[in-house]
Design an enzyme around this catalytic site. Sequence first.
Site, PDB file in Angstrom:
ATOM      1  N   THR A 229       0.841  -1.198   0.000  1.00  0.00           N
ATOM      2  CA  THR A 229       0.000   0.000   0.000  1.00  0.00           C
ATOM      3  C   THR A 229       0.877   1.250   0.000  1.00  0.00           C
ATOM      4  OG1 THR A 229      -1.542  -1.230   1.411  1.00  0.00           O
ATOM      5  CG2 THR A 229      -1.941   1.130   1.127  1.00  0.00           C
ATOM      6  N   GLY A 232       3.338   2.945  -4.941  1.00  0.00           N
ATOM      7  CA  GLY A 232       3.312   3.793  -6.130  1.00  0.00           C
ATOM      8  C   GLY A 232       3.352   5.270  -5.780  1.00  0.00           C
ATOM      9  N   ASP A 233       2.675   5.651  -4.707  1.00  0.00           N
ATOM     10  CA  ASP A 233       2.688   7.052  -4.273  1.00  0.00           C
ATOM     11  C   ASP A 233       4.075   7.461  -3.787  1.00  0.00           C
ATOM     12  OD1 ASP A 233      -0.071   7.008  -4.732  1.00  0.00           O
ATOM     13  OD2 ASP A 233      -0.485   6.426  -2.656  1.00  0.00           O
ATOM     14  N   GLY A 268       2.002  -0.050   6.787  1.00  0.00           N
ATOM     15  CA  GLY A 268       1.474   1.300   6.871  1.00  0.00           C
ATOM     16  C   GLY A 268       1.606   2.048   5.560  1.00  0.00           C
TER      17      GLY A 268
END
Length: 287
Positions: A229, A232-233, A268
Site C-alpha cells: 500500500t 506507487g505514491d 502502513g
Amino acid sequence: MTLFCLGSINLDHTYEVPHLPAPGETILAESHSTGLGGKGANQSVAAAQAGASVVHIGALGPDGDWALARLKALGVDTTHVARVTTPTAHALITVDPKGENAITVFPGANMQQSLPRLKAALLTAQRGDMLLLQNETNLALEAATLARSLGLKVLYAAAPFNPKTTAALLPLTDILVLNAVEMAQLQAVTETLSPETIVVTEGAKGGYALTAKGKQRFPAFPVRARDTTGAGDTFTGYLAAALHEGQPLASALRRAAAASALKVTRKGTADAIPARAEVDAFLKAQP
C-alpha cells in the site's frame, strides 16, 4: 522551488488478513491499525521526505485534526488544507501475507475542493514550481489549467484510472506516471500520448520511461514485501522531488524505485515512507 500537491487525505484502516476475501466471503482479520493515507497525502509526504518544499492543497472534515498534525509532523506545509463539513475521507485496506492489498475508499472531504481556495494556493507559486495531481479529488483539470498558465510543470499520476478525466488532463501534463495496468487502460482509449515524459511502473519488474529520446528502463530492487500500500505514491513523490531539484531522469527513477522498495518492507502508508537519508543508505549498499 516548491512542489504543490492537490491531493486526497485519508484515514487508512488497515487489516492484515490470511488472504484477500473472495466475493461473499467473511474472514477474520489478524490485526488492525490506522494511519494517514490517500494518494495525495502519500505523495506529499514522500516528496517532503525526499527533501522537497511541499505545499499540500486539500480538504479535511471536522474530524481531521489528527491528519493535519501528521502532515505537519512529516514536513508538509498545510496552510492550504481547508476544513469542510463533509467527513474526512477514509480507506479500508486489507493486506495478505505477501503484501498484496485490496482497498475501498470513501472520498468524503477530498471531493469538496474549492476553486477560490485552489487559486489562492497556486497564486503563491513561482514559475518553475511543480504541481502534483491524481484522480482522488475534484478540480484537477482546473488546477492543471491554472498551473500551466502560471508556468508550473504538471506531474499527473493517473490513478485511480478514469478514462474521461485522464483524457482531459493529458494535454496539460508534462510528466505522466502510471502503472502497467493503467497504461494498458489508457492505450485502449487513446493513441495520442502528449506528455513529454511518461513513466510506467511494473512492480517487481521495475518499469520504463518514454521520452523524445526513446524508451529507458529502470530496475526494481529485490526486497521482501510486507505491505505494498502506498508504494506507487512513494515512487511518484520521490520522482517528483528528484526531478524538481534537477536530477537527471535516470537518477530520479533509480531513487524513486529505491524509496518504493523500502516502503514495501514496512507496514502502513504515509507513516511508513522512508526518509531521504534512509534511501541514500539503501542505494549506497546496492551493488
